[in-house]
Design a protein around this motif. Sequence first.
Motif, mmCIF file in Angstrom:
data_model
loop_
_atom_site.group_PDB
_atom_site.id
_atom_site.type_symbol
_atom_site.label_atom_id
_atom_site.label_comp_id
_atom_site.label_asym_id
_atom_site.label_seq_id
_atom_site.Cartn_x
_atom_site.Cartn_y
_atom_site.Cartn_z
ATOM 1 N N GLY A 175 0.808 -1.211 0.000
ATOM 2 C CA GLY A 175 0.000 0.000 0.000
ATOM 3 C C GLY A 175 0.841 1.261 0.000
ATOM 4 O O GLY A 175 0.486 2.269 -0.621
ATOM 5 N N ILE A 176 1.983 1.235 0.689
ATOM 6 C CA ILE A 176 2.871 2.401 0.722
ATOM 7 C C ILE A 176 3.364 2.718 -0.678
ATOM 8 O O ILE A 176 3.276 3.866 -1.145
ATOM 9 C CB ILE A 176 4.046 2.151 1.678
ATOM 10 C CG1 ILE A 176 3.555 2.043 3.121
ATOM 11 C CG2 ILE A 176 5.090 3.267 1.548
ATOM 12 C CD1 ILE A 176 4.623 1.547 4.087
ATOM 13 N N VAL A 177 3.903 1.703 -1.359
ATOM 14 C CA VAL A 177 4.453 1.948 -2.700
ATOM 15 C C VAL A 177 3.328 2.217 -3.691
ATOM 16 O O VAL A 177 3.448 3.084 -4.568
ATOM 17 C CB VAL A 177 5.339 0.773 -3.142
ATOM 18 C CG1 VAL A 177 5.842 0.992 -4.567
ATOM 19 C CG2 VAL A 177 6.529 0.626 -2.198
ATOM 20 N N ASN B 119 6.513 -4.517 -11.111
ATOM 21 C CA ASN B 119 5.493 -4.615 -12.152
ATOM 22 C C ASN B 119 4.769 -3.302 -12.436
ATOM 23 O O ASN B 119 4.111 -3.173 -13.477
ATOM 24 C CB ASN B 119 4.451 -5.681 -11.782
ATOM 25 C CG ASN B 119 4.976 -7.083 -12.014
ATOM 26 O OD1 ASN B 119 5.781 -7.312 -12.922
ATOM 27 N ND2 ASN B 119 4.549 -8.018 -11.186
ATOM 28 N N GLN B 120 4.858 -2.338 -11.549
ATOM 29 C CA GLN B 120 4.193 -1.059 -11.768
ATOM 30 C C GLN B 120 5.213 0.081 -11.837
ATOM 31 O O GLN B 120 5.386 0.709 -12.876
ATOM 32 C CB GLN B 120 3.173 -0.795 -10.646
ATOM 33 C CG GLN B 120 2.180 -1.929 -10.427
ATOM 34 C CD GLN B 120 1.323 -2.238 -11.641
ATOM 35 O OE1 GLN B 120 1.035 -1.347 -12.435
ATOM 36 N NE2 GLN B 120 0.914 -3.492 -11.796
ATOM 37 N N GLN C 122 4.911 9.003 -19.606
ATOM 38 C CA GLN C 122 4.621 9.187 -18.186
ATOM 39 C C GLN C 122 5.794 8.687 -17.355
ATOM 40 O O GLN C 122 6.172 7.530 -17.437
ATOM 41 C CB GLN C 122 3.352 8.413 -17.790
ATOM 42 C CG GLN C 122 3.005 8.509 -16.314
ATOM 43 C CD GLN C 122 2.580 9.907 -15.915
ATOM 44 O OE1 GLN C 122 1.638 10.454 -16.486
ATOM 45 N NE2 GLN C 122 3.240 10.484 -14.925
ATOM 46 N N SER C 123 6.374 9.577 -16.572
ATOM 47 C CA SER C 123 7.430 9.180 -15.651
ATOM 48 C C SER C 123 6.863 9.072 -14.242
ATOM 49 O O SER C 123 5.797 9.623 -13.948
ATOM 50 C CB SER C 123 8.585 10.190 -15.671
ATOM 51 O OG SER C 123 8.117 11.467 -15.255
ATOM 52 N N LEU C 124 7.576 8.365 -13.389
ATOM 53 C CA LEU C 124 7.156 8.218 -11.993
ATOM 54 C C LEU C 124 8.320 8.607 -11.090
ATOM 55 O O LEU C 124 9.189 7.792 -10.789
ATOM 56 C CB LEU C 124 6.720 6.776 -11.699
ATOM 57 C CG LEU C 124 5.384 6.322 -12.265
ATOM 58 C CD1 LEU C 124 5.097 4.884 -11.867
ATOM 59 C CD2 LEU C 124 4.256 7.228 -11.786
ATOM 60 N N PRO C 125 8.376 9.865 -10.637
ATOM 61 C CA PRO C 125 9.471 10.313 -9.773
ATOM 62 C C PRO C 125 9.239 9.886 -8.321
ATOM 63 O O PRO C 125 8.896 10.702 -7.458
ATOM 64 C CB PRO C 125 9.432 11.830 -9.940
ATOM 65 C CG PRO C 125 8.001 12.138 -10.211
ATOM 66 C CD PRO C 125 7.463 10.972 -11.001
ATOM 67 N N VAL C 126 9.450 8.607 -8.059
ATOM 68 C CA VAL C 126 9.251 8.027 -6.729
ATOM 69 C C VAL C 126 10.601 7.561 -6.193
ATOM 70 O O VAL C 126 11.362 6.910 -6.913
ATOM 71 C CB VAL C 126 8.275 6.835 -6.781
ATOM 72 C CG1 VAL C 126 8.178 6.155 -5.410
ATOM 73 C CG2 VAL C 126 6.903 7.282 -7.254
#
Length: 324
Positions: free
Chosen positions: A62-64, A96-97, A109-113
């Motif tokens: 859930g956090i990620v 996977n995500q 779409q980038s994901l800056p996480v």
Amino acid sequence: MSRLTIAKALNRGLHAAMADDPRVLVLGEDVGTLGGVFRITEGLLDEFGAERVIDTPLAESGIVGTAIGLALHGLRPVAEIQFDGFVFPAFDQIVNQLARYRSRTHGRQSLPVVVRIPFGGGIGAAEHHSESPESYFVHTPGLHVLTCASPQDAHWLLRQAIACPDPVILFEPKARYYAKGEVDESAPDLPMASARVVRPGRDATLLTYGPMVRTCLDAAQSAAREGRDLEVLDLRALAPLDMAAIRASAGRTRRVIVVHEARRTLGPGAEIAARLDEEMWGALDAPVLRVASWDTHYPPARVERDYLPDAERVLDAVDKSFAY
């Protein structure tokens, strides 16, 4: 220049990033009121409020997953995994995500996480609290995988990771959290994915990262008393590897030993050894050797000293290299 522990350098890095950019927020178990198990997020709740410092349920997936959703809405979340062994419930979300999203959207779409993970042993912890899972993430395309070994690198690798447009896994050596060093908070001295020579030498190279940097420096100091001059190269980034720096060091010394706490089989050392064999065949005086933890599950705390590489095992590998 400030003299800080690695823990405090990370804390200051988070504080600076959050002050500079209102899109940056922190989430994880106990990161708010408690300030994190290792106090990395201490004081952030008081400074930035509960909307930006979020205590989550005990649910790593859930956090990620929440961090991914926040990034899709334009924010820059920093997710803390409380201990390395707890990352596996979030493994599906990460590989996977998080790692696939740029590829899945053809770059649109980038994901800056940033996912922060305390890792490694040496603290006498219970099961699932001392692991070295870095190879799983290095094997996953789409992730930057970084690890710090000094307060300077802890501070700036974290800030650079937060500024990166792509997902970053930052491994922090928990046994070294309270080691002190100088930190220049005005500007980074290296790009994010660059290796650092922490001890120059001429006779052999110790390639290492994270908690083993200190071990290798101790081994090099012992070797110097016997007349051997060992170079220590801190990789800092495991994905991508700074192969230019690795080849340069290997070319200088012509002998290479890779040292890490991760298990030997298919650990990062195996990839480095294979690349050096492909790219520098004939340029080295001995095969690339590896010093790693044993191919077993992490043992109970009372015997972890027999499991983790130490300076003596590193020096044994150096002797073996010179025997070729």
